[in-house]
Design a protein around this motif. Structure first.
Motif, mmCIF file in Angstrom:
data_model
loop_
_atom_site.group_PDB
_atom_site.id
_atom_site.type_symbol
_atom_site.label_atom_id
_atom_site.label_comp_id
_atom_site.label_asym_id
_atom_site.label_seq_id
_atom_site.Cartn_x
_atom_site.Cartn_y
_atom_site.Cartn_z
ATOM 1 N N TRP A 102 24.054 -9.250 5.697
ATOM 2 C CA TRP A 102 24.403 -8.962 7.141
ATOM 3 C C TRP A 102 23.612 -8.155 7.919
ATOM 4 O O TRP A 102 23.374 -8.285 9.246
ATOM 5 N N HIS A 103 22.912 -7.307 7.200
ATOM 6 C CA HIS A 103 21.849 -6.524 7.827
ATOM 7 C C HIS A 103 20.507 -7.334 8.455
ATOM 8 O O HIS A 103 20.460 -7.203 9.434
ATOM 9 N N GLU A 106 21.880 -9.594 11.252
ATOM 10 C CA GLU A 106 22.098 -8.872 12.767
ATOM 11 C C GLU A 106 20.965 -8.396 13.316
ATOM 12 O O GLU A 106 20.659 -8.519 14.467
ATOM 13 N N ASP A 110 19.216 -9.773 16.716
ATOM 14 C CA ASP A 110 18.767 -8.833 17.600
ATOM 15 C C ASP A 110 17.205 -8.937 17.881
ATOM 16 O O ASP A 110 16.873 -8.984 19.090
#
Ligand code: DHB
Ligand code: FE
Length: 280
Positions: A102-103, A106, A110
């Motif tokens: 998930w890091h 994300e 971004d």
């Protein structure tokens, strides 16, 4: 912050799974390929990764022609290997690292990449066999993984420049992950091969070796080529070298070659292997 310990890039031919299942590593046909791996095992024992991010290409197991993401990131608790029709034994499920998944997702979004996110994901020989080659003797997989799948199956494929930028974006994601985890990058595919059509059996040793050298000395060299030029140079399935390119781009700064091996043919494929690490 997390540390990127280096990258292993390797070919991923299904018959490697058959050779492992039948203990043929020392057969004259297979020995030059398998002999490439003990130095990788020694290097892994030294750099001690905690988690692996794996650039690979699915071949129709998890994604078929009806739904084909250009880039997909796994965010599953585990990744199951299932029979994909090559007659090779399946391997035990691979644990995921959902925090890192998930890091990365994300961070990629971004950075204006828009991958498909997969909370369920089957993995094929392109993911499983490199894991087995890296850790041949373990009862359970020693590192959890984050699979990142790049479409090399259904055109249009992402350009080499885009895959390079994806790798660089993944590096920025990992380097902004607030842990002390040690992250290994894996890239699986290629090198030159063509499985079908008039040029079935096509290999291009000169191009492969130039490509391998370029990852060290001039990492963006391959980005000068369009997808069709890469197909011309490396074969229809040789474009899987995009995984190597993304993996190299996921190493910050200049790199050194820790180890490499190249042997033809392995099935219909040029069997390449490389270990790279960033130089401080
Ligand atoms: C072969 C190579 C591949 O990369 C693949 O995905 C399937 C088969 C081969 O050379 O047999
Ligand atoms: Fe393949």
């Amino acid at each position: 912050m997390a540390t990127i310990v280096g990258a292993v890039t390797t070919s991923h031919v299904p018959s490697i799974g058959g050779a492992i299942a039948k203990n043929k590593q020392q057969d004259p046909y297979w020995k030059p390929f398998f002999d490439g791996f003990p130095p990788v095992h020694d290097w892994l024992a030294k750099v001690k990764p905690d988690v692996a991010v794996v650039f690979y290409n699915d071949h129709g197991l998890n994604f078929f022609l009806d739904k084909q993401p250009t880039f997909a990131v796994g965010a599953a608790p585990q990744y199951t290997n299932s029979d994909e029709g090559w007659g090779i034994p399946t391997l035990p499920p691979f644990p995921g690292n959902q925090a890192l998944s998930w890091h990365i997702i994300e961070s990629l979004i971004d950075q204006e990449f828009d991958p498909m996110t997969c909370q369920e994901m089957l993995v094929d020989h392109a993911f499983t066999l490199p894991m087995k080659l890296l850790w041949p003797d373990v009862a359970t997989w020693p590192v959890p993984t984050v699979p990142i799948c790049i479409n090399t199956v259904q055109h249009p494929l992402p350009k080499a420049t885009r895959c390079y930028k994806l790798g660089a974006a993944v590096a920025r994601a990992i380097e902004s992950w607030d842990t002390d985890q040690r992250v290994l990058i894996i890239g699986t595919g290629g090198l030159s091969h063509q499985l079908d059509g008039e040029r079935a059996g096509f290999l291009n040793k000169a191009f492969d070796l130039k490509f391998m050298d370029s990852l060290i000395d001039d990492p963006e060299w391959a980005t000068q080529f369009s997808i069709h030029e890469l197909v011309e140079q490396t074969g229809t399935q040789g474009v899987e070298l995009l995984m190597w390119l993304a993996a190299r781009a996921a190493l910050p700064g200049k790199v050194r070659r820790v180890h490499s091996n190249y042997h033809i043919p392995v099935s219909n494929t040029a069997g390449g292997l490389m270990v790279m690490e960033s130089v401080q």
